[in-house]
Design an enzyme around this catalytic site. Structure first.
Site, PDB file in Angstrom:
ATOM      1  N   HIS A  93      60.397  65.376  -8.341  1.00 39.72           N
ATOM      2  CA  HIS A  93      61.416  66.578  -8.143  1.00 39.72           C
ATOM      3  C   HIS A  93      61.674  67.151  -9.785  1.00 39.72           C
ATOM      4  O   HIS A  93      61.967  66.318 -10.539  1.00 39.72           O
ATOM      5  CB  HIS A  93      62.924  66.330  -7.950  1.00 39.72           C
ATOM      6  CG  HIS A  93      63.364  65.022  -7.684  1.00 39.72           C
ATOM      7  ND1 HIS A  93      62.657  63.729  -7.242  1.00 39.72           N
ATOM      8  CD2 HIS A  93      64.547  64.222  -8.720  1.00 39.72           C
ATOM      9  CE1 HIS A  93      63.910  62.892  -8.309  1.00 39.72           C
ATOM     10  NE2 HIS A  93      64.544  62.840  -9.179  1.00 39.72           N
ATOM     11  N   CYS A 116      73.420  52.024  -7.221  1.00 38.20           N
ATOM     12  CA  CYS A 116      72.482  51.998  -7.723  1.00 38.20           C
ATOM     13  C   CYS A 116      73.448  53.127  -8.752  1.00 38.20           C
ATOM     14  O   CYS A 116      74.510  53.426  -8.957  1.00 38.20           O
ATOM     15  CB  CYS A 116      71.129  52.127  -7.489  1.00 38.20           C
ATOM     16  SG  CYS A 116      71.540  54.031  -7.078  1.00 38.20           S
TER      17      CYS A 116
END
Length: 640
Positions: A68, A178
């Site tokens: 991306h 995370c």
């Protein structure tokens, strides 16, 4: 639920294509986006996508890859898809054995990086974690068929056959988080939910990611739950909500490998040590750290502290740099030193962020990571004490760990229950913690530190008149050892004292070395870009400017994150710089540091002296840069 069809078209979906490399696939899909009018420039978007590829793997597991790019060349958010006839095994992936056969390329306008990007990525991760949904896409024979299946709501649900699985009447909560707050946060959540369905266990996951807290656990659900799983790599937000539940703590990547084992651990905890009574509005924590080693806890604490001080370092460093540049470029030194003047106030603002706030913030949030909110007060106190005794960020790190582990111990020994629960949480913890931790920092650590400073200065004084190269190398090493801590301050004090005595060489070495750490960090994150995280690269873009102003603090996040590799790397280049300046007998009779000192250095001639002084800094920075890249590369290689 986001409708994926609105962000693509059949013309952007391609079935059973054959490619040899990751680059071929990405270039092909970018070309399709351009043909469809979604981007302005293929070359520019390719550059942005490949820059993102260099940061961390976009391959995951189970044949999936999601490259991306956020770019100003993207006209509107869109994505292109390719299924591969021959899987690619060389795509860098979270799972080293991943063979990519399904690729989603996301094109996001830069201004939508914090909204559309995160929403689309999390939606894709959530759906594609369902093997049935993913297989259904891969089994499409035409692009129209794949397009129709993107928003197949029935197949977006778990459709595994669970009719023969006994229901255990157990409810397990989970938190996933995370550092980036994107892919692993959602993948871990889906893995736990899927494992729960296959085991007959109700699993509810709260995701603490880049979008903030999603699917927040309700009070009724928290009361009903039997245990909680923390699959996290950062500090959990509002962990006190779950203090009554048996806990299992693990990394965010662990559920991707063995979600069922983790759920089984939670069930065993619930069976062996049932939950206690749920008490609402109690801010304390049960500090069991199940399955989390001391080393891991210290590491998580450091990462949390770093994440909070980086904005302070950048803001403070750049503000101070502006004040320094204005004073030296326009001859405003008198205004710079005049108390109450606008330039003095600007200088104090930047200097205050670096000299007064940075270390307390580091210490406070390191402590918070270990013992949550009750540790914030003692953590800030430890940081303030570190400033008072002049221990720099190393003292702040020690103080943060001391505050965190002391509060953790205190909370185990003194439980906030009954009538005095509020008194214990809001008075006893912060006050006792501050008194104990602050006293240790001020009266136990501070006194040896004072002797250390005095000893270092006396040692350097004793070297005056000896080999200039050795003296310059030692000054250089001391400057970059702790970037503003006691060793650095001792070198500064000696150099100022030597200048007052008529020896102007030591301060010239000191001023030149002040640029080395900042220059080397910028160089390492440019020439060794793929070895450093996105966050480190962003910090690296700023540090060279701080170096021009003689500000070393920009390198602190790198040093804290990996001191055993970064400190020797910076010391090596700095020692060389100091030795070169001293060997050529370059002098500086005016206190200060930064590029504008070029006009003030003294030697055989101004041009020669300036060239040697600046050249020494560049040579030292080049040496440190190479060492930073080599040591980081070796570190990453050991993790593979």
């Amino acid at each position: 639920m986001m409708l994926l069809k609105t962000l693509t078209s059949p013309n952007l979906l391609h079935i059973k294509k054959s490619f040899n490399t990751k680059e071929e696939i990405i270039k092909y899909l970018i070309h399709q986006l351009a043909e469809e009018g979604k981007i302005h420039s293929e070359a520019e978007f390719l550059k942005d996508v490949m820059e993102r590829e260099a940061l961390s793997p976009t391959g995951f597991e189970g044949g999936l890859a999601i490259p991306h790019g956020k770019s100003s060349t993207v006209k509107e958010a869109a994505f292109a898809v390719a299924t591969l006839s021959k899987p690619i095994s060389t795509w860098e992936s979270v799972d080293p054995d991943n063979e990519v056969e399904l690729v989603f390329l996301l094109a996001i306008p830069k201004e939508e990086g914090g909204s559309t990007h995160l929403s689309l990525l999390s939606e894709l991760i959530t759906r594609l974690s369902n093997e049935d949904y993913k297989k259904h896409l891969l089994q499409s024979f035409t692009n129209e068929e794949l397009y129709d299946r993107l928003d197949d709501v029935l197949l977006n649900k778990q459709i595994s056959n669970t009719s023969n699985i006994p229901v255990l009447d157990k409810t397990i909560l989970a938190i996933t988080a995370c550092p980036a707050g994107i892919a692993h946060t959602y993948m871990a959540a889906e893995a736990l939910i899927k494992a729960g369905m296959e085991m007959g266990v109700e699993v509810f996951v709260e995701k603490q990611g880049a979008n903030g807290v999603e699917d927040r656990h309700t009070k009724s659900l928290i009361k009903k739950a039997d245990a909680i799983i923390y699959a996290v790599d950062v500090a959990v937000k509002e962990e006190e909500r779950f203090k009554h539940l048996p806990k299992v703590k693990t990394s965010v990547a662990a559920p991707l490998r063995n979600a069922k084992d983790i759920l089984q651990q939670a069930l065993q905890k619930a069976e062996g040590s049932p939950k206690s009574e749920y008490v609402e509005a109690d801010d304390s924590l049960d500090d069991e750290v199940e399955g989390k080693s001391f080393k891991t806890e210290v590491k998580d604490s450091l990462l949390t502290g770093i994440s909070y001080i980086i904005p302070v370092i950048v803001a403070g460093g750049m503000t101070l740099a502006v004040a320094v540049f204005l004073s030296q470029a326009f001859g405003l030194q008198d205004l710079y030193n005049e108390e109450g003047s606008w330039l003095w106030l600007l200088r104090q603002l930047g200097g205050g962020l670096l000299g007064q706030l940075m270390v307390p913030i580091l210490a406070a949030y390191m402590a918070y990571s270990i013992a949550d909110k009750p540790a914030l007060g003692p953590g800030f106190a430890a940081g303030v004490a570190a400033n008072l005794i002049g221990s720099g960020f190393l003292g702040g790190m020690l103080g943060g760990l001391l505050a965190g582990f002391f509060l953790k111990f205190l909370k185990k020994k003194v439980k906030p229950t009954g009538t005095f629960a509020g008194f214990v949480s809001f008075w006893f913890y912060p006050v006792i913690g501050t008194l104990v931790v602050g006293s240790i920092m001020l009266f136990v650590i501070g006194e040896p530190l004072r002797f250390l400073n005095e000893g270092l200065i006396n040692w350097l004084d004793g070297m005056t008149g000896t080999n200039a190269i050795i003296l310059g190398a030692i000054i250089g090493a001391m400057v970059s050892f702790d970037l503003g801590g006691p060793i650095n301050k001792a070198a500064y004090t000696f150099c100022i004292g030597a200048m007052a005595s008529g020896n102007i060489v030591p301060y010239a070495a000191f001023a030149s070395v002040k640029m080395v750490s900042a220059f080397s960090v910028t160089g390492a994150t440019i020439f060794g870009k793929k070895y450093f995280t996105k966050q480190e690269q962003e910090v690296g873009k700023q540090t060279w400017l701080l170096g021009l102003a003689g500000i070393t603090e920009g390198a602190i996040p790198f040093m804290i994150n990996d001191p055993l590799r970064v400190i020797p790397s910076l010391i090596a280049g700095s020692a060389v710089t100091g030795a070169i300046v001293a060997y050529f007998d370059i002098g500086l009779s005016v206190p200060g540091a930064g590029i504008f000192s070029l006009a003030l250095v003294q030697g055989p001639s101004l041009l020669t002296a300036a060239s040697i002084w600046l050249g020494a800094a560049i040579i030292g920075a080049a040496i440190s840069m190479l060492l930073l890249i080599m040591t980081r590369k070796n570190k990453l290689a050991k993790k593979i």
